[in-house]
Design a protein around this motif. Sequence first.
Motif, PDB file in Angstrom:
ATOM      1  N   LYS A 241       0.815  -1.218   0.000  1.00 47.11           N
ATOM      2  CA  LYS A 241       0.000   0.000   0.000  1.00 47.11           C
ATOM      3  C   LYS A 241       0.847   1.267   0.000  1.00 47.11           C
ATOM      4  N   ILE A 242       2.097   1.165   0.419  1.00 47.12           N
ATOM      5  CA  ILE A 242       2.928   2.357   0.557  1.00 47.12           C
ATOM      6  C   ILE A 242       3.192   3.013  -0.783  1.00 47.12           C
ATOM      7  N   GLY A 243       3.397   2.198  -1.817  1.00 47.78           N
ATOM      8  CA  GLY A 243       3.654   2.760  -3.140  1.00 47.78           C
ATOM      9  C   GLY A 243       2.500   3.602  -3.632  1.00 47.78           C
ATOM     10  N   ARG A 244       1.281   3.106  -3.439  1.00 47.14           N
ATOM     11  CA  ARG A 244       0.120   3.893  -3.854  1.00 47.14           C
ATOM     12  C   ARG A 244       0.020   5.185  -3.048  1.00 47.14           C
ATOM     13  N   LEU A 245       0.292   5.088  -1.747  1.00 46.16           N
ATOM     14  CA  LEU A 245       0.222   6.281  -0.896  1.00 46.16           C
ATOM     15  C   LEU A 245       1.221   7.333  -1.349  1.00 46.16           C
ATOM     16  N   LEU A 246       2.464   6.925  -1.586  1.00 42.19           N
ATOM     17  CA  LEU A 246       3.479   7.873  -2.051  1.00 42.19           C
ATOM     18  C   LEU A 246       3.117   8.462  -3.404  1.00 42.19           C
ATOM     19  N   ASN A 247       2.513   7.662  -4.269  1.00 46.37           N
ATOM     20  CA  ASN A 247       2.135   8.146  -5.587  1.00 46.37           C
ATOM     21  C   ASN A 247       1.098   9.262  -5.479  1.00 46.37           C
ATOM     22  N   TRP A 248       0.058   9.044  -4.647  1.00 44.86           N
ATOM     23  CA  TRP A 248      -0.961  10.084  -4.490  1.00 44.86           C
ATOM     24  C   TRP A 248      -0.419  11.322  -3.785  1.00 44.86           C
ATOM     25  N   LEU A 249       0.486  11.113  -2.836  1.00 47.79           N
ATOM     26  CA  LEU A 249       1.087  12.279  -2.188  1.00 47.79           C
ATOM     27  C   LEU A 249       1.882  13.114  -3.187  1.00 47.79           C
ATOM     28  N   GLN A 250       2.570  12.491  -4.096  1.00 48.70           N
ATOM     29  CA  GLN A 250       3.330  13.227  -5.106  1.00 48.70           C
ATOM     30  C   GLN A 250       2.403  13.977  -6.050  1.00 48.70           C
ATOM     31  N   VAL A 251       1.281  13.341  -6.415  1.00 44.02           N
ATOM     32  CA  VAL A 251       0.318  14.033  -7.283  1.00 44.02           C
ATOM     33  C   VAL A 251      -0.259  15.255  -6.573  1.00 44.02           C
ATOM     34  N   LEU A 252      -0.621  15.082  -5.301  1.00 42.39           N
ATOM     35  CA  LEU A 252      -1.149  16.215  -4.536  1.00 42.39           C
ATOM     36  C   LEU A 252      -0.102  17.310  -4.390  1.00 42.39           C
ATOM     37  N   SER A 253       1.146  16.937  -4.174  1.00 45.07           N
ATOM     38  CA  SER A 253       2.209  17.930  -4.076  1.00 45.07           C
ATOM     39  C   SER A 253       2.354  18.705  -5.369  1.00 45.07           C
ATOM     40  N   ALA A 254       2.290  18.000  -6.499  1.00 46.47           N
ATOM     41  CA  ALA A 254       2.411  18.682  -7.784  1.00 46.47           C
ATOM     42  C   ALA A 254       1.237  19.601  -8.035  1.00 46.47           C
ATOM     43  N   LEU A 255       0.026  19.153  -7.685  1.00 44.86           N
ATOM     44  CA  LEU A 255      -1.148  20.013  -7.862  1.00 44.86           C
ATOM     45  C   LEU A 255      -1.050  21.259  -6.989  1.00 44.86           C
ATOM     46  N   ALA A 256      -0.594  21.096  -5.748  1.00 39.80           N
ATOM     47  CA  ALA A 256      -0.423  22.264  -4.872  1.00 39.80           C
ATOM     48  C   ALA A 256       0.614  23.218  -5.435  1.00 39.80           C
ATOM     49  N   CYS A 257       1.683  22.658  -5.993  1.00 39.37           N
ATOM     50  CA  CYS A 257       2.721  23.499  -6.596  1.00 39.37           C
ATOM     51  C   CYS A 257       2.176  24.297  -7.767  1.00 39.37           C
ATOM     52  N   VAL A 258       1.372  23.620  -8.622  1.00 38.39           N
ATOM     53  CA  VAL A 258       0.776  24.306  -9.766  1.00 38.39           C
ATOM     54  C   VAL A 258      -0.146  25.414  -9.278  1.00 38.39           C
ATOM     55  N   ALA A 259      -0.970  25.100  -8.284  1.00 38.44           N
ATOM     56  CA  ALA A 259      -1.920  26.098  -7.796  1.00 38.44           C
ATOM     57  C   ALA A 259      -1.200  27.313  -7.213  1.00 38.44           C
ATOM     58  N   LEU A 260      -0.215  27.093  -6.354  1.00 41.36           N
ATOM     59  CA  LEU A 260       0.504  28.217  -5.748  1.00 41.36           C
ATOM     60  C   LEU A 260       1.273  29.020  -6.779  1.00 41.36           C
ATOM     61  N   SER A 261       1.914  28.326  -7.734  1.00 39.33           N
ATOM     62  CA  SER A 261       2.707  29.032  -8.747  1.00 39.33           C
ATOM     63  C   SER A 261       1.816  29.871  -9.651  1.00 39.33           C
ATOM     64  N   VAL A 262       0.693  29.289 -10.094  1.00 38.28           N
ATOM     65  CA  VAL A 262      -0.218  30.048 -10.959  1.00 38.28           C
ATOM     66  C   VAL A 262      -0.802  31.238 -10.205  1.00 38.28           C
ATOM     67  N   MET A 263      -1.159  31.039  -8.952  1.00 39.11           N
ATOM     68  CA  MET A 263      -1.738  32.131  -8.160  1.00 39.11           C
ATOM     69  C   MET A 263      -0.752  33.286  -8.015  1.00 39.11           C
ATOM     70  N   ARG A 264       0.507  32.975  -7.720  1.00 31.37           N
ATOM     71  CA  ARG A 264       1.475  34.041  -7.517  1.00 31.37           C
ATOM     72  C   ARG A 264       1.880  34.692  -8.838  1.00 31.37           C
ATOM     73  N   LEU A 265       1.980  33.882  -9.923  1.00 34.42           N
ATOM     74  CA  LEU A 265       2.299  34.485 -11.220  1.00 34.42           C
ATOM     75  C   LEU A 265       1.142  35.328 -11.737  1.00 34.42           C
ATOM     76  N   TRP A 266      -0.074  34.949 -11.417  1.00 31.37           N
ATOM     77  CA  TRP A 266      -1.246  35.702 -11.875  1.00 31.37           C
ATOM     78  C   TRP A 266      -1.317  37.050 -11.169  1.00 31.37           C
ATOM     79  N   LYS A 267      -1.066  37.056  -9.842  1.00 30.76           N
ATOM     80  CA  LYS A 267      -1.119  38.316  -9.108  1.00 30.76           C
ATOM     81  C   LYS A 267       0.166  39.115  -9.242  1.00 30.76           C
ATOM     82  N   HIS A 268       1.289  38.433  -9.293  1.00 32.22           N
ATOM     83  CA  HIS A 268       2.649  38.986  -9.355  1.00 32.22           C
ATOM     84  C   HIS A 268       2.819  40.237  -8.499  1.00 32.22           C
ATOM     85  N   ASP A 269       2.227  40.279  -7.301  1.00 33.31           N
ATOM     86  CA  ASP A 269       2.452  41.371  -6.350  1.00 33.31           C
ATOM     87  C   ASP A 269       3.549  40.929  -5.392  1.00 33.31           C
ATOM     88  N   PHE A 270       4.790  41.112  -5.834  1.00 30.41           N
ATOM     89  CA  PHE A 270       5.931  40.585  -5.114  1.00 30.41           C
ATOM     90  C   PHE A 270       6.558  41.595  -4.145  1.00 30.41           C
TER      91      PHE A 270
END
Length: 864
Positions: A241-270
């Motif tokens: 079961k660990i392999g499946r768990l790590l796989n979903w955690l990586q997908v969630l990490s990538a989705l969070a990265c996409v969301a945060l990156s798009v949000m900050r690039l869209w606002k670009h208030d740095f």
Amino acid sequence: MKYKKSREATRLESNGDGGSQKGGGDVPPSIQLDIMEHRGAAAAGGGGGLGTGGPGSASFFEPWPEPTPGSGSGHGSSGRAGGQEPPEKRLTLFALRLAVLEKAASGLGKLDFVWATVVLLGGFASTLCITDFWCVTVILVGEGARVISRSHELEWQHYATQTSTAGGALRSSSRFFRHIMRAIVDPAAAAAGGGGGRDDDARARAALFQRQIVAFMRQRAWHAPDVSLLPYTGWVFVSRKIGRLLNWLQVLSALACVALSVMRLWKHDFGDPDDSRNMRPALLLFYTLALVEALLFLFEKAYWTWKVSVCKLLHQVSDECELGAYGLVSLKRFFYDAYSRCIAGSIFDGIKMDLVTFAEELILSDFLDEQLIAVRILQQFANSERSASDTLRKVGTTPRSIERLVEMLNWKRPEEEEVRRCAAEIVSKLAGKRQNALRVSGIPGAIESVTSLLYTGRGPPVSGMHPQLPGAPADDKHGASPASRGYDHLPFNLLGLLILKRLARDHDNCGKIGNARGLLAKVINFTQASPVLLRNPHVTDSQVSAVKRALKVVKMLVSTTGNTGKALRESVAENVFTVSNLRDILRYGQQHRELQKLATDVLTGLAMDDSGKEAIVATGGVVKLLLSMFFNSQETELGCEAGKALAMLALESEAGCAAILKRADVMDQLVSALQDGDARRLNAARVLRNLCAYSGQQQRERLRVVTRALPAVLKATMVDRDKILEVSVGLTTVICKFIDGEQFAAELRGAGVADERAYVERLASILGQYRYPEIRVPRMRRFVVQQVIWLVTNSGGRGDDGGGYVELLTEVGMQRLLESIADTTSELECYHVFSGSVGISKHRKSFSDIVDSALELIDGRRQR
């Protein structure tokens, strides 16, 4: 796993026992055995070979050409039929493309990680706004953990592809113990999973499950997918079961990265640009790299899901490889191996893999499930027409793989039944290639391992009684042990006999088979078939296939050449069951003509040596059955085989001649057979000649009947060629012992020969045609010279002292022909019978002495 006998036997027969080996030609060869297997042609299932009566066929009365080195290896130049690519290449290419995406994403992730830690957090940590600080921190932690744990996630996924011998029943430690308790309390209910069903099915499933439990308990190492990482956690922390768990955690990490990156690039208030002139482009670069890296990873996952779940790539490859129900598990394991190699090393490491190499690696494993995956793949590829050549060549050139397969032949535990059966089938395919057969037999203990396949689960036969037919119910007193009951031995017996048959094509292997302790006796035991079985019109091929294969093995052993063959024939003849088993097949096997033909061939081979002749004569009814088959058989081929056996039995054996002459009408029947077709009259003439030449003096009066055959024999001498001509001249020489010159002259006229000159000219033309020894008719010149001597010494047709024939012989140039022959005599013409290129039964007088005697007689009569 249980296999039906009929299906197994039918499939195994198609691997090399199914077709008959018939050849062309009107005139069958001399007394012979079908030794096609020794020449290596049988592996290809080809057409006419030795012993078929066609041109170039060999017999015991002519030497067999030695096989060329490497014959029968069957190595083709092309790997796949029609130039098709191996299906598994699609998987390795898929793994390569995924590895490219994965390494690109990992490279960008590492660059982004370094940029963030060195530039942003190191240089602008105090000036970053709180939003960017936490966004960078979350992205760094998530992506850093994903990049670092990627290889470990692959390892977990790789372990998850391994399957348990119990078919997935043992998922965790807690479930494992529940199943054990359930099986102990109520085996049927545990196997049926609480559901209903037929009692027989429930009991069978219960027995299978208990065997699987035993197999799991006997393992000395943990099975990785079923290891519980923490106590009292059940399936939650099981490693699969660990392999499946790590796989979903990586997908969630990538989705969070996409969301945060798009949000900050869209606002670009740095933050305030005046605080740091370089912070804005640094953040832009960081978020861009993080976004690209996460998108690459998600694209990789989407591509993975598309190919595997939507396009069903694994199913397609499994169907093309014809791996059956277990194909997905095997291919998933293969794919993860290739993908892991691409990730761990060069991206090109994975494309060097193929399923055969993968199976060769797994076959060395200590776990039964991995061994089962390996042998299933090799078995399927070895049976496939498009991949068999490549597979057998690759496995055959890997010593450790052959040694492992041979070792598996000794595995006898019930849970290892399928592994053992698949290994035996692969070894049988390897033995079908000459070079591979030599490698198999060269492994220490290989013949003994093959012998273990011939175990029937019964004790040795009771003294004075025949062994039981393979597959028949065992007697309780001498039956199988309780541990072996339910174990189907017949498929292994068939495979063991098939391996022996293919190994026996090589001369050296025949010697090893003969020297293996107890092996020859086991093979001979399989030649026994009960009258009930042979007479049953509804018997299936699988029920007689073991008898057929055993007869083929014995036939090949007794036809072995040289000293090895002589020793094998003596060993076979010494076995008290051999000839009696063959007699039963001849007596009751009218519905199995192939078995009767094989039995007759074995008798012909045994009759080459004195020990075999004695065993045949001492076994009551064998000679009578052969005579009946020769005279009454409706099948020309079977009758010819019986005639060859009779001719060999009578050769230089007074006892054999006496046994044949016990039948009152045998001489009349043989003389009448001279008027039949070429095949029957050829063998009838051989039998008659041997009877006249080697019978005792007490039989002389009975043999005088043969003089009635002289007109037909003389007519054949004038018109026929090759083998018929050879045996006709030879029969004339022995018939002339019962008549004088005047009777011979009268018989010439009765045969339609114009005069004595025509007959003498015919003899001279034969010597002129055969100026050198001929392999197909090695005794032709000897018989002609013997007839010339008789004409000179015993004829009075044209002179009181034979001088008339001397004049005729001189006129046709016989002296010149004899002088020419004296310079070309060879050892080839000094033997009755040949075993390969080795002469066995030598004439009492050498051919050169006979030629010298003929020249002296002609010179002496001319000088008178």
